[in-house]
Design a protein around this motif. Sequence first.
Motif, short mmCIF file in Angstrom:
data_model
loop_
_atom_site.label_atom_id
_atom_site.label_comp_id
_atom_site.label_asym_id
_atom_site.label_seq_id
_atom_site.Cartn_x
_atom_site.Cartn_y
_atom_site.Cartn_z
N UNK A 77 0.70 -1.29 -0.28
CA UNK A 77 -0.08 0.11 0.09
C UNK A 77 0.78 1.44 -0.01
N UNK A 78 2.16 1.11 0.61
CA UNK A 78 3.06 2.32 0.52
C UNK A 78 4.17 1.97 1.00
N UNK A 79 5.32 2.69 0.45
CA UNK A 79 6.60 2.58 0.82
C UNK A 79 7.24 3.94 1.13
N UNK A 111 3.30 9.06 9.17
CA UNK A 111 3.23 9.62 7.87
C UNK A 111 2.71 8.55 6.62
N UNK A 112 3.24 7.42 6.86
CA UNK A 112 2.92 6.15 6.07
C UNK A 112 1.40 5.91 6.35
N UNK A 120 -0.80 8.53 4.66
CA UNK A 120 -0.72 8.25 3.29
C UNK A 120 -1.80 7.26 2.84
N UNK A 121 -1.90 6.12 3.58
CA UNK A 121 -2.54 5.20 3.09
C UNK A 121 -4.08 5.66 3.58
N UNK A 122 -4.46 6.17 4.69
CA UNK A 122 -5.81 6.80 4.81
C UNK A 122 -6.18 7.82 3.79
N UNK A 123 -5.24 8.49 3.30
CA UNK A 123 -5.56 9.44 2.46
C UNK A 123 -6.03 8.85 1.01
N UNK A 124 -5.73 7.71 0.87
CA UNK A 124 -6.21 6.59 -0.40
C UNK A 124 -7.47 6.15 -0.24
N UNK A 125 -8.28 6.70 0.96
CA UNK A 125 -9.29 6.20 1.07
C UNK A 125 -9.55 4.65 1.82
N UNK A 126 -8.57 4.31 2.21
CA UNK A 126 -8.42 2.98 2.94
C UNK A 126 -8.46 2.98 4.29
N UNK A 127 -9.61 2.27 4.92
CA UNK A 127 -9.70 1.93 6.27
C UNK A 127 -8.96 1.09 6.85
#
Length: 154
Positions: A71-73, A86-87, A90-97
């Motif tokens: 999901x993020x690196x 921060x990671x 960033x994941x939450x900003x993609x709309x992932x709960x």
Amino acid sequence: MEKYLQKKQTYQELSDEYGCSSKTIQRCLDEYSVQFNENLPGVANIVMDTTYFGRDFGVMCFRDSISKTLLHKQYIRYGTNAPYQGGVAAIRSKGIKIQLIISDGRKGLFRLFGDVLVQMCQRHQIEIVRRYLTRNPKLQAGKELYILAKISPN
């Protein structure tokens, strides 16, 4: 690009195959941009950890344990809680709960994400027990604790 990413060939192997210098291969790969077209999950259980290459360079990865999707690196120079925070942002900003976070147990992480359940990775738990007890404990209590730590809950 596929040979570099999927088959794990080195710059030298690719330069031998294509008849050019390693620097040319490196320059071409550096200019290449990977586009991810994966469907991101709506809900994720995040496994986050960092692998260090030397003392001042690491790659921090955030992976969904359900869909096995990265999901993020991010690249970091040293470990603090800020890149973890921060990671997750960033994941939450993609709309992932995020329903669960599994981490290395770094101090402060358990309180950092107050609304999400945070759990320490079982491998890191075993490493902590091994560090304190050694691989060959002398006392009976230490031997029993070491056996319990190595037992998987499956």
